[in-house]
Design a protein around this motif. Structure first.
Motif, PDB file in Angstrom:
ATOM      1  N   ALA A   1       0.826  -1.211   0.000  1.00  0.00           N
ATOM      2  CA  ALA A   1       0.000   0.000   0.000  1.00  0.00           C
ATOM      3  C   ALA A   1       0.860   1.260   0.000  1.00  0.00           C
ATOM      4  N   ALA A   2       1.941   1.245   0.761  1.00  0.00           N
ATOM      5  CA  ALA A   2       2.833   2.405   0.792  1.00  0.00           C
ATOM      6  C   ALA A   2       3.477   2.636  -0.567  1.00  0.00           C
ATOM      7  N   LEU A   3       3.869   1.566  -1.247  1.00  0.00           N
ATOM      8  CA  LEU A   3       4.480   1.695  -2.561  1.00  0.00           C
ATOM      9  C   LEU A   3       3.479   2.220  -3.584  1.00  0.00           C
ATOM     10  N   ILE A   4       2.266   1.732  -3.548  1.00  0.00           N
ATOM     11  CA  ILE A   4       1.235   2.189  -4.476  1.00  0.00           C
ATOM     12  C   ILE A   4       0.928   3.674  -4.251  1.00  0.00           C
ATOM     13  N   LEU A   5       0.795   4.084  -3.011  1.00  0.00           N
ATOM     14  CA  LEU A   5       0.523   5.492  -2.724  1.00  0.00           C
ATOM     15  C   LEU A   5       1.716   6.378  -3.084  1.00  0.00           C
ATOM     16  N   LEU A   6       2.930   5.874  -2.899  1.00  0.00           N
ATOM     17  CA  LEU A   6       4.117   6.633  -3.297  1.00  0.00           C
ATOM     18  C   LEU A   6       4.145   6.851  -4.806  1.00  0.00           C
ATOM     19  N   PHE A   7       3.903   5.796  -5.571  1.00  0.00           N
ATOM     20  CA  PHE A   7       3.875   5.934  -7.022  1.00  0.00           C
ATOM     21  C   PHE A   7       2.749   6.861  -7.464  1.00  0.00           C
ATOM     22  N   GLY A   8       1.613   6.810  -6.773  1.00  0.00           N
ATOM     23  CA  GLY A   8       0.524   7.715  -7.099  1.00  0.00           C
ATOM     24  C   GLY A   8       0.896   9.161  -6.839  1.00  0.00           C
ATOM     25  N   ALA A   9       1.550   9.411  -5.719  1.00  0.00           N
ATOM     26  CA  ALA A   9       1.958  10.775  -5.392  1.00  0.00           C
ATOM     27  C   ALA A   9       3.014  11.288  -6.369  1.00  0.00           C
ATOM     28  N   LEU A  10       3.951  10.427  -6.753  1.00  0.00           N
ATOM     29  CA  LEU A  10       4.968  10.848  -7.723  1.00  0.00           C
ATOM     30  C   LEU A  10       4.346  11.142  -9.085  1.00  0.00           C
ATOM     31  N   SER A  11       3.361  10.365  -9.472  1.00  0.00           N
ATOM     32  CA  SER A  11       2.659  10.626 -10.732  1.00  0.00           C
ATOM     33  C   SER A  11       1.903  11.938 -10.678  1.00  0.00           C
ATOM     34  N   ALA A  12       1.273  12.213  -9.546  1.00  0.00           N
ATOM     35  CA  ALA A  12       0.523  13.461  -9.383  1.00  0.00           C
ATOM     36  C   ALA A  12       1.459  14.671  -9.435  1.00  0.00           C
ATOM     37  N   ILE A  13       2.590  14.581  -8.773  1.00  0.00           N
ATOM     38  CA  ILE A  13       3.556  15.679  -8.792  1.00  0.00           C
ATOM     39  C   ILE A  13       4.077  15.905 -10.204  1.00  0.00           C
ATOM     40  N   GLY A  14       4.372  14.819 -10.904  1.00  0.00           N
ATOM     41  CA  GLY A  14       4.850  14.936 -12.274  1.00  0.00           C
ATOM     42  C   GLY A  14       3.824  15.569 -13.196  1.00  0.00           C
ATOM     43  N   ALA A  15       2.575  15.141 -13.089  1.00  0.00           N
ATOM     44  CA  ALA A  15       1.517  15.700 -13.942  1.00  0.00           C
ATOM     45  C   ALA A  15       1.276  17.171 -13.622  1.00  0.00           C
ATOM     46  N   GLY A  16       1.275  17.515 -12.350  1.00  0.00           N
ATOM     47  CA  GLY A  16       1.087  18.915 -11.965  1.00  0.00           C
ATOM     48  C   GLY A  16       2.234  19.794 -12.426  1.00  0.00           C
ATOM     49  N   ALA A  17       3.454  19.296 -12.275  1.00  0.00           N
ATOM     50  CA  ALA A  17       4.625  20.076 -12.704  1.00  0.00           C
ATOM     51  C   ALA A  17       4.629  20.273 -14.216  1.00  0.00           C
ATOM     52  N   LEU A  18       4.296  19.240 -14.962  1.00  0.00           N
ATOM     53  CA  LEU A  18       4.256  19.366 -16.415  1.00  0.00           C
ATOM     54  C   LEU A  18       3.150  20.317 -16.862  1.00  0.00           C
TER      55      LEU A  18
END
Length: 62
Positions: A14-31
């Protein structure tokens, strides 16, 4: 049954899935911001990316 206060709140999966989700969100927002979008649009893009990434990684990580 004894309550062990040292038990983790989330398991590793669960921690890994939420980490990947947060990294994807940061990447999409930054782009979105780098492409000239507004911060509100970046937040919406990040939220959508987070939801999609969590669903995706939940399905593929066993």
């Amino acid at each position: 049954m004894r309550n062990n206060d040292r038990d983790p709140l989330l398991d590793q999966r669960a921690a890994l899935i939420l980490l990947f989700g947060a990294l994807s969100a940061i990447g999409a927002g930054a782009l979105t911001v780098l492409n000239g979008g507004a911060l509100a649009g970046a937040g919406l893009a990040g939220g959508g990316a987070f939801a999609a990434a969590v669903y995706f990684f939940h399905k593929i990580i066993r």
